[in-house]
Design a protein around this motif. Structure first.
Motif, PDB file in Angstrom:
ATOM      1  N   LYS A  12       0.808  -1.229   0.000  1.00 25.18           N
ATOM      2  CA  LYS A  12       0.000   0.000   0.000  1.00 25.18           C
ATOM      3  C   LYS A  12       0.840   1.278   0.000  1.00 25.18           C
ATOM      4  CE  LYS A  12      -0.944  -0.383   4.966  1.00 25.18           C
ATOM      5  NZ  LYS A  12       0.030  -1.469   5.149  1.00 25.18           N
ATOM      6  N   SER A  13       2.153   1.128   0.065  1.00 25.66           N
ATOM      7  CA  SER A  13       3.034   2.307   0.000  1.00 25.66           C
ATOM      8  C   SER A  13       3.667   2.506  -1.367  1.00 25.66           C
ATOM      9  CB  SER A  13       4.181   2.162   1.015  1.00 25.66           C
ATOM     10  OG  SER A  13       3.677   2.007   2.305  1.00 25.66           O
ATOM     11  N   TYR A  14       3.402   1.595  -2.297  1.00 26.17           N
ATOM     12  CA  TYR A  14       4.154   1.613  -3.562  1.00 26.17           C
ATOM     13  C   TYR A  14       3.267   1.383  -4.786  1.00 26.17           C
ATOM     14  CZ  TYR A  14       8.268   0.973  -0.597  1.00 26.17           C
ATOM     15  OH  TYR A  14       9.247   1.133   0.349  1.00 26.17           O
ATOM     16  N   GLY A  15       3.826   1.728  -5.944  1.00 28.03           N
ATOM     17  CA  GLY A  15       3.279   1.228  -7.194  1.00 28.03           C
ATOM     18  C   GLY A  15       3.713  -0.228  -7.293  1.00 28.03           C
ATOM     19  N   ILE A  16       2.798  -1.118  -7.664  1.00 25.98           N
ATOM     20  CA  ILE A  16       3.105  -2.556  -7.691  1.00 25.98           C
ATOM     21  C   ILE A  16       2.942  -3.082  -9.119  1.00 25.98           C
ATOM     22  CG2 ILE A  16       2.398  -4.842  -6.832  1.00 25.98           C
ATOM     23  CD1 ILE A  16       3.748  -3.177  -4.650  1.00 25.98           C
ATOM     24  N   LEU A  67       7.638  -0.618  -7.322  1.00 23.34           N
ATOM     25  CA  LEU A  67       8.383   0.413  -8.060  1.00 23.34           C
ATOM     26  C   LEU A  67       9.138   1.263  -7.040  1.00 23.34           C
ATOM     27  CD1 LEU A  67       6.381  -0.537 -10.218  1.00 23.34           C
ATOM     28  CD2 LEU A  67       6.071   1.833 -10.913  1.00 23.34           C
ATOM     29  N   ILE A  68      10.381   1.556  -7.322  1.00 17.61           N
ATOM     30  CA  ILE A  68      11.220   2.241  -6.323  1.00 17.61           C
ATOM     31  C   ILE A  68      11.703   3.616  -6.794  1.00 17.61           C
ATOM     32  CG2 ILE A  68      11.951   0.205  -5.044  1.00 17.61           C
ATOM     33  CD1 ILE A  68      14.489   0.184  -6.863  1.00 17.61           C
ATOM     34  N   GLY A  69      10.929   4.225  -7.669  1.00 25.42           N
ATOM     35  CA  GLY A  69      11.246   5.608  -8.022  1.00 25.42           C
ATOM     36  C   GLY A  69      12.359   5.792  -9.019  1.00 25.42           C
ATOM     37  N   LEU A 122       1.552   8.743 -11.742  1.00 25.90           N
ATOM     38  CA  LEU A 122       2.440   8.281 -12.813  1.00 25.90           C
ATOM     39  C   LEU A 122       2.163   6.803 -13.107  1.00 25.90           C
ATOM     40  CD1 LEU A 122       4.827   8.776 -14.716  1.00 25.90           C
ATOM     41  CD2 LEU A 122       6.366   8.185 -12.827  1.00 25.90           C
ATOM     42  N   THR A 123       1.967   6.025 -12.043  1.00 23.78           N
ATOM     43  CA  THR A 123       1.731   4.581 -12.210  1.00 23.78           C
ATOM     44  C   THR A 123       0.532   4.317 -13.126  1.00 23.78           C
ATOM     45  OG1 THR A 123       2.617   4.258  -9.996  1.00 23.78           O
ATOM     46  CG2 THR A 123       1.393   2.413 -10.938  1.00 23.78           C
ATOM     47  N   ASP A 124      -0.530   5.121 -12.992  1.00 24.31           N
ATOM     48  CA  ASP A 124      -1.729   4.904 -13.827  1.00 24.31           C
ATOM     49  C   ASP A 124      -1.409   5.163 -15.302  1.00 24.31           C
ATOM     50  OD1 ASP A 124      -3.055   4.371 -11.513  1.00 24.31           O
ATOM     51  OD2 ASP A 124      -4.042   6.327 -11.369  1.00 24.31           O
TER      52      ASP A 124
HETATM   53  C1  G1P Z   1       5.776   7.217  -5.404  1.00 27.75           C
HETATM   54  C2  G1P Z   1       5.067   6.483  -6.549  1.00 27.75           C
HETATM   55  C3  G1P Z   1       5.007   4.991  -6.256  1.00 27.75           C
HETATM   56  C4  G1P Z   1       6.414   4.472  -6.001  1.00 27.75           C
HETATM   57  C5  G1P Z   1       7.070   5.263  -4.851  1.00 27.75           C
HETATM   58  C6  G1P Z   1       8.513   4.856  -4.660  1.00 27.75           C
HETATM   59  O1  G1P Z   1       4.975   7.181  -4.258  1.00 27.75           O
HETATM   60  O2  G1P Z   1       3.764   7.011  -6.699  1.00 27.75           O
HETATM   61  O3  G1P Z   1       4.438   4.314  -7.355  1.00 27.75           O
HETATM   62  O4  G1P Z   1       6.344   3.088  -5.674  1.00 27.75           O
HETATM   63  O5  G1P Z   1       7.042   6.663  -5.126  1.00 27.75           O
HETATM   64  O6  G1P Z   1       9.057   5.470  -3.530  1.00 27.75           O
HETATM   65  P1  G1P Z   1       5.211   8.152  -2.981  1.00 27.75           P
HETATM   66  O7  G1P Z   1       6.197   7.448  -2.114  1.00 27.75           O
HETATM   67  O8  G1P Z   1       5.741   9.451  -3.506  1.00 27.75           O
HETATM   68  O9  G1P Z   1       3.873   8.289  -2.318  1.00 27.75           O
END
Ligand code: G1P
Length: 292
Positions: free
Chosen positions: A171-175, A206-208, A233-235
């Motif tokens: 829930k913290s990342y793009g997957i 995804l790690i940015g 961005l992920t969408d």
């Molecule tokens: C952003 C992106 C997310 C990515 C993440 C990496 O989220 O939206 O897809 O996995 O960075 O750190 P944020 O951490 O800015 O909410």
């Protein structure tokens, strides 16, 4: 043959609320890991990948970033006059970007990462480009971005860096949903921004770090909102699946999520332990502190 990646977009408009009060009057990207700000690590990561042109998507209160990559005349002149400050002078001078190679544009409204990247569109044009989120600090050689660029040269199309995270963190990342992993590269079949663990298609996060085809702007142009009511961005990336090649690259180097306090502390300790000039003293310091 794939077009060379020459430009990077660095979204730096975020408010840094997780670091208040430190970020009340200061850009979170200027927080230092050992002796250089986070944003400098991102720029150096690009330079090591042969990327020399930068679009910083900034916001209010981010002026220090622009100043950081310019010459600091008074400081440099003072150091130059003092005969014994040559190393310090070199450090200051090295943190500059070549004249004309940096653009600073403001996001103006916090509408999401996708919107921030879209703000760079006029400066990127129709060529592949990198995106780096500076609060993710990557260490190691070749750099994460250099690995992505190399991967994109073999696969063509877009490539994003991923790591496996514990399920409860999806829930913290793009997957990314992936298939057919070979030599650390896999085809992307799905992308979801910050899914709940029970809905996540995998635990590949995804790690940015991204190398993207300019088609992403065609999707971002629509300004559709997604998770959290933001333009993600992920969408936009999810809409690219099925078009040009699109791969996930498993990243195995050092990574510190400096978007939260513990990750930031870890980065400071790890980078200090990894540098020849600070390793010994840091180790001794930690041992002393842990003994109590
Ligand atoms: C952003 C992106 C997310 C990515 C993440 C990496 O989220 O939206 O897809 O996995 O960075 O750190 P944020 O951490 O800015 O909410």
């Amino acid at each position: 043959m794939a077009q060379r990646v020459r430009k990077a977009v660095l979204p730096v408009a975020g408010l840094g609320t997780r670091f208040l009060p430190a970020t009340k009057a200061m850009a979170k990207e200027m927080l230092t890991v050992v002796d250089r700000p986070l944003i400098q690590y991102a720029v150096e990561e690009c330079l090591a990948a042969g990327i020399e042109e930068f679009v910083f998507v900034t916001g209010r209160n981010k002026g220090a970033i622009e100043d950081h990559f310019d010459h600091a005349y008074e400081l440099e002149a003072t150091l130059a006059q003092r005969g014994n400050k040559q190393a310090e002078l070199k450090q200051a001078e090295q943190a500059t970007i070549k004249p004309g190679n940096a653009i600073f544009t403001r996001q103006q409204k916090p509408l999401g990462l996708g919107h921030a990247v879209w703000c760079a569109k006029p400066w990127i044009g129709r060529e592949p480009f990198a995106v780096l989120l500076p609060d993710e600090l990557m260490v190691g050689t070749p750099t994460c971005t250099a690995q992505l660029v190399a991967a994109s040269e073999t696969t063509g199309g877009s490539v994003v860096a991923v790591v496996e995270v514990p399920r409860e963190q999806t829930k913290s990342y793009g997957i990314a949903a992936i298939k057919g992993e070979k030599n650390g590269l896999a085809e992307i079949t799905g992308l979801v921004e910050k899914p709940r663990p029970e809905e996540a298609p995998s635990n590949w996060a995804l790690i940015g770090r991204y190398v993207l085809e300019p088609e992403v702007f065609d999707h971002l142009d629509r300004h559709e909102t997604g998770a959290g009511g933001e333009i993600q961005l992920t969408d936009a990336l999810a809409k690219m699946i099925g078009g040009k090649p699109f791969h996930a690259m498993r990243y195995s180097g050092g990574r510190y999520d400096c978007g939260n306090r513990l990750g930031f502390l870890e980065a400071n300790v790890a980078v200090a332990l990894g540098r020849a000039d600070t390793a010994g003293e840091t180790r001794a310091l930690l041992e002393r502190l842990l003994k109590g």
